[in-house]
Design a protein around this motif. Structure first.
Motif, PDB file in Angstrom:
ATOM      1  N   SER A 266       0.864  -1.182   0.000  1.00  0.00           N
ATOM      2  CA  SER A 266       0.000   0.000   0.000  1.00  0.00           C
ATOM      3  C   SER A 266       0.897   1.227   0.000  1.00  0.00           C
ATOM      4  CB  SER A 266      -0.917   0.010   1.228  1.00  0.00           C
ATOM      5  OG  SER A 266      -0.153   0.151   2.410  1.00  0.00           O
TER       6      SER A 266
ATOM      7  N   THR B  39       1.209   5.557   0.901  1.00  0.00           N
ATOM      8  CA  THR B  39       0.680   6.733   1.597  1.00  0.00           C
ATOM      9  C   THR B  39       1.640   7.899   1.402  1.00  0.00           C
ATOM     10  OG1 THR B  39       1.767   6.104   3.665  1.00  0.00           O
ATOM     11  CG2 THR B  39      -0.537   5.413   3.388  1.00  0.00           C
TER      12      THR B  39
ATOM     13  N   SER C 114      -0.351  15.490   1.416  1.00  0.00           N
ATOM     14  CA  SER C 114      -1.047  15.468   0.120  1.00  0.00           C
ATOM     15  C   SER C 114      -1.145  16.849  -0.522  1.00  0.00           C
ATOM     16  CB  SER C 114      -2.442  14.859   0.270  1.00  0.00           C
ATOM     17  OG  SER C 114      -3.212  15.621   1.171  1.00  0.00           O
TER      18      SER C 114
END
Length: 181
Positions: free
Chosen positions: A62, A64, A68
């Motif tokens: 995954s 991350t 952002s």
């Protein structure tokens, strides 16, 4: 299994099939390519993970981002830079091993040509049928990061007509910016 016959003994067998179970191979490490980089706002790039060992049972990861507002990352490791700053992209193994790897992303605002200027000692008077000359002219490009670059050889001059008498406006162009004299 039962076997019977007139003069034979009865035999009873219980057979149980147990399939071989492959041992669970945990992820012991993740390496990323690249592990860091400097980019401009609006660029995209892909991070490629390599899982160790190669025969790890679960090969899924995954992704991350730590910020952002600087960089986003999708489920495939594709990063898009969205604002100036620094962000850490983290890749995590999904096999409960806790293994992770990071890529440090530095994002800068794009350097933009803001203006050009001319300097030096160059001809400003011409006679009828003279050939235009910008000898001695220095064309300097001024950028948004405060840098200045001499671009005389790449600059273009237009507007001179050797058959026209009187004042003429010469325009100097470079990279979308212009100035006149």
């Amino acid at each position: 299994l039962y076997i019977t016959s007139n003069n034979c003994q009865v035999v009873s067998l219980d057979l149980t099939y147990t399939p071989a179970v492959e041992p669970n191979v945990a992820v012991t490490g993740i390496t990323l390519n690249p592990t860091s980089g400097a980019f401009e706002v609006g660029e995209s790039f892909s991070i490629t993970p390599t899982i160790s060992p190669e025969n790890a049972t679960v090969q899924l990861v995954s992704w991350t981002t730590s910020d952002s507002s600087v960089a986003t990352v999708n489920d495939n490791g594709m990063v898009k830079t969205v604002g100036a700053g620094s962000a850490t992209i983290t890749c995590s193994a999904l096999d409960d091993s806790g293994e992770t790897a990071t890529c440090i992303v530095t994002v800068n605002e794009p350097v933009i040509l803001e203006s050009i200027s001319i300097s030096g000692e160059y001809p400003t008077e011409f006679y009828l049928n003279d050939e235009f000359s910008n000898n001695g002219m220095i064309v300097t490009a001024h950028y948004s990061d405060g840098s200045d670059v001499v671009v005389t050889d790449e600059a273009e001059c237009t507007g001179f007509n050797p058959t026209t008498l009187g004042p003429q406006t010469i325009t100097v162009f470079y990279g979308g910016a212009s100035t006149t004299y």
